[in-house]
Design an enzyme around this catalytic site. Structure first.
Site, PDB file in Angstrom:
ATOM      1  N   TYR A  60     131.955  28.603 -31.714  1.00 36.25           N
ATOM      2  CA  TYR A  60     130.538  28.803 -31.369  1.00 36.25           C
ATOM      3  C   TYR A  60     129.788  29.478 -32.509  1.00 36.25           C
ATOM      4  CZ  TYR A  60     126.492  31.355 -29.689  1.00 36.25           C
ATOM      5  OH  TYR A  60     125.238  31.898 -29.574  1.00 36.25           O
ATOM      6  N   ASP A 107     123.780  37.255 -33.144  1.00 30.52           N
ATOM      7  CA  ASP A 107     124.438  38.220 -34.023  1.00 30.52           C
ATOM      8  C   ASP A 107     125.899  37.865 -34.283  1.00 30.52           C
ATOM      9  OD1 ASP A 107     125.487  38.838 -31.523  1.00 30.52           O
ATOM     10  OD2 ASP A 107     124.997  40.969 -31.606  1.00 30.52           O
ATOM     11  N   GLU A 108     126.444  36.927 -33.505  1.00 27.94           N
ATOM     12  CA  GLU A 108     127.858  36.576 -33.671  1.00 27.94           C
ATOM     13  C   GLU A 108     128.142  35.900 -35.013  1.00 27.94           C
ATOM     14  OE1 GLU A 108     130.045  35.100 -30.360  1.00 27.94           O
ATOM     15  OE2 GLU A 108     128.581  35.834 -28.907  1.00 27.94           O
ATOM     16  N   GLY A 150     117.406  26.736 -20.135  1.00 29.67           N
ATOM     17  CA  GLY A 150     118.530  27.654 -20.220  1.00 29.67           C
ATOM     18  C   GLY A 150     118.102  29.073 -19.901  1.00 29.67           C
TER      19      GLY A 150
END
Length: 350
Positions: free
Chosen positions: A157, A133-134, A10
């Site tokens: 998510y 950080d979400e 990724g």
């Protein structure tokens, strides 16, 4: 030094793998190769003696157990995850499966492996769980996320990543597994899959397609150059204390519209066209549950472990735009066959 990296094909994972191989670490990259996994991102390390690749799903306990037993890692850096918020809105199943169940498999396999090591190797082993950080939710106009900030995820998510963080913490507290957690701000740089804001804007602009900006473009993000993040991850897995969290941020807070405008100005300079790229900016319906602001306080990482970002946004975004201009061989097949820039995450047609 043997390091097992999950999700190494990724965006962030491939940057980490390239970095680790360059410093002569022995790396096993375990990746399922979903739409966002791309072995072309690893051409610089392909065929090198200290790099191996295993195509496997982190939810496959048999395959993961065999990887541990065969490779015998000293460190594990777990990045494999579904990561695009828009895709999570209309396809949450994949996010729960990979981010939650996959992390459980990694933690449990690591625990069993670690418990059977010799005392010397057991004392040395460590696992780094890489997060976002979400998980902290949305900030107001002031303040920054700290390691002690409460979790308040807004999207499927971020909820899946929050759950995976809690699993990592639980495995450290309950079983003593030496796990460290990192939470990063928005990454950018070369080899970034073109569904994310910065590569999407660059490539849409080059194709003279509209540049879709959600809402008014006033949402604020902190931007971290991916190679700076890779260095931070290596430092955290080596020097970070088990049971601790470390926030990784670039101290580059910008509104989304300002990011897009900077990209357009750079393209006007580096690849001039008859009309300005900024003319392509189009404001579109906002994302459901779109967090207003993220900002990371990386003081703990900077003071305790001595990390410092090498790129500011001006230098990093220039490097990024130049890379996309020079490396169509990497992104053109993705635009042609995998993702051409269509809007994702709409609950109803805009």
């Amino acid at each position: 030094m043997r390091i097992l990296v999950t999700g190494g094909a990724g965006f962030i994972g491939s940057a980490l793998v390239r970095y680790l191989v360059s410093i002569n670490a022995e790396v096993l990259n375990v990746d399922k190769l979903t739409y966002a996994g791309n072995l072309a991102s690893l051409k610089p390390v392909e065929g090198l003696r200290n790099y191996r690749f295993l195509r496997a799903d982190i939810c496959d306990r048999v395959a993961i157990n065999e990887a541990f037993e065969t490779f015998q890692p000293d460190y594990v850096i777990h990045l494999a995850a579904e990561s695009h918020v828009d895709r999570s809105i209309t396809g949450a199943d994949d996010f729960v499966q990979t981010n939650v169940n996959g992390t459980f498999t990694m933690l449990e396999t690591a625990r069993q492996y670690w418990s059977n090591l010799s005392q010397n190797r057991k004392a040395f082993f460590k696992m780094l769980h890489v997060s976002t950080d979400e998980v902290y939710g949305s900030l107001g106009d002031r303040g920054q996320f700290e390691e002690v900030s409460p979790y308040d995820p807004s999207s499927p998510y971020s909820a899946s990543k929050a759950a995976s963080d809690h699993f990592a913490t639980a495995w450290q507290r309950t079983y003593g597994l030496p796990v460290v957690i990192s939470n990063c701000s928005n990454n950018y740089g070369p080899f970034h899959f073109p569904e994310k804001l910065i590569p999407l804007m660059i490539l849409n602009a080059l194709d003279r397609k509209p540049l879709p900006v959600y809402g008014t473009g006033s949402n604020i993000r902190d931007w971290l150059y991916v190679d700076d993040h890779a260095r931070a991850l290596w430092l955290i897995v080596r020097e970070g204390r088990p049971g601790e969290k470390y926030n990784v941020g670039g101290r580059n807070e910008l509104r989304n519209i300002d990011v897009v405008n900077r990209i357009c100005l750079l393209l006007d300079e580096l690849s001039p066209n008859a009309s300005h790229y900024g003319d392509l900016i189009t404001f579109v319906k906002d994302r459901p549950g779109h967090d207003a602001r993220y900002a990371i306080d990386a003081t703990k990482l900077e003071t305790e472990l001595g990390w410092k970002a090498q790129e500011n946004f001006d230098t990093g975004i220039r490097k990024t735009v130049e890379w996309y201009l020079e490396n169509g061989w990497w992104w053109q097949p993705l635009r042609d066959k995998v993702y051409s820039g269509e809007r994702l995450g709409l609950l109803e047609k805009a």
